[in-house]
Design an enzyme around this catalytic site. Structure first.
Site, short mmCIF file in Angstrom:
data_model
loop_
_atom_site.label_atom_id
_atom_site.label_comp_id
_atom_site.label_asym_id
_atom_site.label_seq_id
_atom_site.Cartn_x
_atom_site.Cartn_y
_atom_site.Cartn_z
N HIS A 25 48.07 -42.14 -21.00
CA HIS A 25 47.57 -41.06 -21.85
C HIS A 25 48.75 -40.33 -22.49
O HIS A 25 49.50 -39.62 -21.82
CB HIS A 25 46.70 -40.10 -21.03
CG HIS A 25 45.38 -40.67 -20.66
ND1 HIS A 25 45.23 -41.63 -19.69
CD2 HIS A 25 44.13 -40.43 -21.16
CE1 HIS A 25 43.94 -41.95 -19.59
NE2 HIS A 25 43.26 -41.24 -20.47
N HIS A 32 40.31 -47.55 -24.20
CA HIS A 32 40.02 -47.92 -22.82
C HIS A 32 38.63 -47.45 -22.41
O HIS A 32 37.95 -46.71 -23.12
CB HIS A 32 41.10 -47.38 -21.87
CG HIS A 32 41.19 -45.89 -21.86
ND1 HIS A 32 41.89 -45.16 -22.81
CD2 HIS A 32 40.68 -44.96 -21.00
CE1 HIS A 32 41.80 -43.87 -22.53
NE2 HIS A 32 41.07 -43.72 -21.44
N CYS A 67 33.83 -36.56 -15.50
CA CYS A 67 34.15 -37.75 -16.28
C CYS A 67 35.19 -38.54 -15.50
O CYS A 67 35.75 -38.05 -14.51
CB CYS A 67 34.66 -37.39 -17.67
SG CYS A 67 36.08 -36.29 -17.69
N HIS A 69 37.13 -42.85 -15.12
CA HIS A 69 37.40 -44.19 -15.60
C HIS A 69 36.98 -45.22 -14.55
O HIS A 69 37.52 -45.19 -13.44
CB HIS A 69 38.90 -44.37 -15.88
CG HIS A 69 39.45 -43.37 -16.85
ND1 HIS A 69 39.83 -42.10 -16.47
CD2 HIS A 69 39.68 -43.47 -18.18
CE1 HIS A 69 40.27 -41.46 -17.54
NE2 HIS A 69 40.20 -42.26 -18.59
N GLU A 87 35.63 -35.32 -7.48
CA GLU A 87 35.84 -34.22 -8.42
C GLU A 87 34.96 -33.02 -8.10
O GLU A 87 35.41 -31.88 -8.16
CB GLU A 87 35.53 -34.72 -9.83
CG GLU A 87 35.88 -33.76 -10.94
CD GLU A 87 35.78 -34.40 -12.31
OE1 GLU A 87 35.47 -33.67 -13.28
OE2 GLU A 87 36.00 -35.62 -12.43
N GLU A 119 42.94 -38.87 -26.44
CA GLU A 119 41.93 -39.60 -25.67
C GLU A 119 41.30 -40.60 -26.63
O GLU A 119 40.99 -40.26 -27.78
CB GLU A 119 40.85 -38.65 -25.13
CG GLU A 119 41.26 -37.89 -23.89
CD GLU A 119 41.32 -38.76 -22.63
OE1 GLU A 119 41.24 -40.00 -22.75
OE2 GLU A 119 41.46 -38.19 -21.54
N GLU A 121 38.47 -43.47 -26.10
CA GLU A 121 37.64 -44.05 -25.05
C GLU A 121 36.30 -44.59 -25.54
O GLU A 121 35.65 -44.00 -26.40
CB GLU A 121 37.34 -42.99 -23.99
CG GLU A 121 38.57 -42.43 -23.30
CD GLU A 121 38.26 -41.38 -22.26
OE1 GLU A 121 39.08 -41.21 -21.34
OE2 GLU A 121 37.20 -40.73 -22.35
#
Length: 197
Positions: A25, A32, A67, A69, A87, A119, A121
């Site tokens: 990042h 991604h 959020c 990955h 989280e 970002e 995505e």
């Protein structure tokens, strides 16, 4: 704990490799795989969070519930459950009761932070429905604040500068779908080929 890896995608949203999350990042972040999740309780309230103030990307912005990955070979549900635990501090009993809905499987975005970090995505959006008054214990390294909001208040956040750019884009697609408990299941068809449901 090892280095977290992200799944790199081509223009057809197929997996073409992996890379370390932290090192990837920057001002030229590769395209991604990611996800966003809105936790909605059975009373229709939405868990809205403020990102931790010392997060490297987009610190302090207000956004959806969580959020993350999906890791290499990790399916979408497993990845979301992992982030709900890590989280938001949801316990095993709460996680066992979660009901998932694929809401915006085709969502993707690109956003640039004030420091120039990008970002970039493909970011399917899910709803996680949970019982009302379930325990949430946010990880302070990830979340500054977490609050249960009415849908009307969620809609008002869109016009405020504190909202994350992806939140604004997602709400533009979610608002026409009605209240959160009414969001229809969009199914798996438009999910990227790089991830399994």
């Amino acid at each position: 704990m090892g280095v977290e890896e992200i799944v790199l995608l081509n223009a057809d949203d197929e997996a073409v490799g992996t890379a370390p999350k932290g090192a990837s990042h920057h001002r030229d972040t590769p395209y991604h795989l990611a996800f966003s999740c809105y936790v909605v309780d059975t009373e229709g309230r939405v868990l809205i969070t403020q990102r931790a103030l010392d997060k490297r990307t987009f610190p302090g912005v207000w956004t959806g519930s969580c959020c993350g990955h999906p890791g290499p070979g990790e399916n979408l549900r497993t990845a979301v459950l992992r982030r709900l635990r890590d989280e938001l501090g949801m316990d095993e009993a709460s996680l066992a009761s979660v009901s998932f809905t694929s809401v915006l499987p085709g969502f993707q975005y690109r956003a640039v932070a004030e420091d120039g970090t990008v970002e970039n995505e493909r970011c399917p959006v899910l709803r996680a429905t949970v019982p009302a008054n379930g325990p949430v214990r946010p990880n302070p390294e990830e979340v500054e604040r977490a609050e249960w909001w009415t849908w009307e208040r969620c809609l008002e956040l869109v016009d405020r500068p504190q909202a994350s750019p992806w939140y604004r884009l997602q709400l533009a697609e979610l608002a026409p779908l009605g209240a959160p408990l009414d969001w229809p299941d969009a199914g798996e068809r438009d999910l990227p080929p790089a991830v399994r449901w």
